[in-house]
Design a protein around this motif. Structure first.
Motif, short mmCIF file in Angstrom:
data_model
loop_
_atom_site.label_atom_id
_atom_site.label_comp_id
_atom_site.label_asym_id
_atom_site.label_seq_id
_atom_site.Cartn_x
_atom_site.Cartn_y
_atom_site.Cartn_z
N TYR A 242 38.94 33.90 46.66
CA TYR A 242 39.23 32.47 46.57
C TYR A 242 40.53 32.20 45.82
O TYR A 242 40.99 31.06 45.76
CB TYR A 242 38.06 31.73 45.91
CG TYR A 242 36.78 31.91 46.69
CD1 TYR A 242 36.54 31.18 47.85
CD2 TYR A 242 35.83 32.85 46.29
CE1 TYR A 242 35.38 31.36 48.58
CE2 TYR A 242 34.67 33.03 47.02
CZ TYR A 242 34.44 32.28 48.17
OH TYR A 242 33.30 32.47 48.89
N ASP A 243 41.11 33.24 45.27
CA ASP A 243 42.40 33.14 44.57
C ASP A 243 43.44 33.84 45.44
O ASP A 243 43.68 35.04 45.32
CB ASP A 243 42.28 33.81 43.19
CG ASP A 243 43.59 33.78 42.41
OD1 ASP A 243 44.58 33.24 42.92
OD2 ASP A 243 43.60 34.32 41.28
N LEU A 244 44.05 33.08 46.33
CA LEU A 244 44.96 33.69 47.30
C LEU A 244 46.21 34.25 46.65
O LEU A 244 46.84 35.17 47.19
CB LEU A 244 45.31 32.67 48.39
CG LEU A 244 44.13 32.24 49.26
CD1 LEU A 244 44.59 31.23 50.31
CD2 LEU A 244 43.46 33.43 49.93
N ASN A 245 46.57 33.73 45.48
CA ASN A 245 47.71 34.31 44.76
C ASN A 245 47.40 35.73 44.31
O ASN A 245 48.28 36.60 44.34
CB ASN A 245 48.08 33.43 43.56
CG ASN A 245 48.80 32.16 43.97
OD1 ASN A 245 49.50 32.14 44.98
ND2 ASN A 245 48.61 31.10 43.20
N SER A 246 46.15 35.96 43.90
CA SER A 246 45.78 37.32 43.49
C SER A 246 45.75 38.25 44.70
O SER A 246 46.11 39.43 44.60
CB SER A 246 44.41 37.32 42.78
OG SER A 246 43.34 37.05 43.68
N ILE A 247 45.33 37.74 45.85
CA ILE A 247 45.33 38.52 47.08
C ILE A 247 46.77 38.90 47.44
O ILE A 247 47.08 40.07 47.78
CB ILE A 247 44.69 37.73 48.23
CG1 ILE A 247 43.21 37.47 47.95
CG2 ILE A 247 44.89 38.44 49.56
CD1 ILE A 247 42.34 38.69 47.91
N LYS A 248 47.65 37.93 47.36
CA LYS A 248 49.06 38.16 47.72
C LYS A 248 49.69 39.19 46.78
O LYS A 248 50.37 40.13 47.24
CB LYS A 248 49.82 36.85 47.65
CG LYS A 248 51.27 36.95 48.11
CD LYS A 248 51.93 35.57 48.10
CE LYS A 248 53.37 35.66 48.56
NZ LYS A 248 54.04 34.33 48.53
#
Length: 293
Positions: free
Chosen positions: A53-59
């Motif tokens: 749910y934290d797309l910045n962490s995914i990126k």
């Protein structure tokens, strides 16, 4: 290769991590808790804190890696469609990092969403859009990022992924049998359930990462078993009657699991085996149920 693995502490992802490390890769594992981080450190992986749910962490996890294996998924079936759309967003985010590079992206889908009524092949595609299965969102996203230049592979898991620590469909069936006092199947029970041991699935993920072609689909299927065989073995283990339920009776017995209990999903793995030289070697589902459930 340094591989970013989402779902790295999950039932499938944790053995994918072990398989990668055993094969000489480095792993950056996504963890959303200190307990998960500790599990990854113990396994020998590097920790990347965050979640789907934290797309910045995914990126940022993808940016630090030479390739990505995406196994994370929220299996809360009460909000299944919402979870499928979350998966779409994760895959699209990974694509923004990997496009224009040769870094591989391996995503997860399900074999059972493909072709009701006939044997599913690796070349088959699910129906996309409002009339399609919600889980097809993952494959649609993978197809879209592949068009943008991402080397994408799809691993389609069997409905039953079994092995140590399983909290999926077989434990649900065992729980239902205990609760209802009978182990049941629907009508003649000859509907086919594909199955795979999670260790065999882990090897397939690694091979898809290492050898996978762009826009390739692989079937993580080791065998096909009739639902009746599963019900009979559960009944034998629990010393409970084994009964057939009509489709009308099934809803009361299986409740939310009725769709899965009636699932008929014969699936081929021939192309997967031929292309990746992959051969399942682990314990089959019925033996696993007999010995470990």
């Amino acid at each position: 290769m340094k591989v970013f693995v989402t779902g790295a502490t999950g039932f499938v992802g944790s053995v994918v991590v072990q398989e990668l490390l055993k094969s000489g890769h480095k792993v950056l594992g996504l963890a959303r808790s200190e307990a998960g981080a500790s599990q990854l450190k113990t396994a020998g992986a590097e920790v990347h804190l965050g979640d789907i749910y934290d797309l910045n962490s995914i990126k940022s996890g993808a940016e630090k890696s030479d390739g990505v294996i995406h196994t994370a998924f929220n299996h809360d079936f009460s909000k299944f469609k919402e979870n499928c759309e979350t998966d779409r967003a994760v895959i699209e985010t990974l694509g923004t990092v990997l496009k224009g590079t040769d870094r591989p992206l391996v995503i997860t889908s399900g074999a059972a969403i493909l072709t009701p009524g006939r044997r599913a092949l690796e070349s088959d595609m699910p129906i996309f859009g409002p009339t399609g299965h919600p889980r097809a969102a993952s494959e649609e996203a993978a197809q879209n990022v592949a068009i943008q230049g991402v080397r994408t592979s799809v691993v389609r898991l069997a409905p039953s992924v079994h092995g140590k620590g399983d909290k999926g469909f077989v434990p649900v069936l065992i729980g239902l049998a205990k609760e209802k006092g009978v182990s049941a199947y629907i009508e003649d029970g000859e509907n086919k359930w594909p199955a795979i041991h999670r260790l065999d699935a882990a090897v397939l993920y690694r091979l898809a990462l290492e050898k996978g072609a762009k826009q390739a689909n692989y079937h993580a299927i080791a065998e096909e078993i009739s639902f009746k065989q599963i019900a009979e073995l559960i009944g034998k283990k629990l010393n409970l009657p084994v009964v057939s339920k009509s489709r009308q009776e099934a809803e009361a017995h299986f409740t939310w699991f009725t769709h899965f209990a009636s699932l008929h999903a014969p699936t081929s793995n021939k192309l997967t085996q031929d292309i990746l030289n992959w051969r399942p070697t682990q314990t089959d589902l019925l033996t696993d149920i007999q010995e470990n459930y």
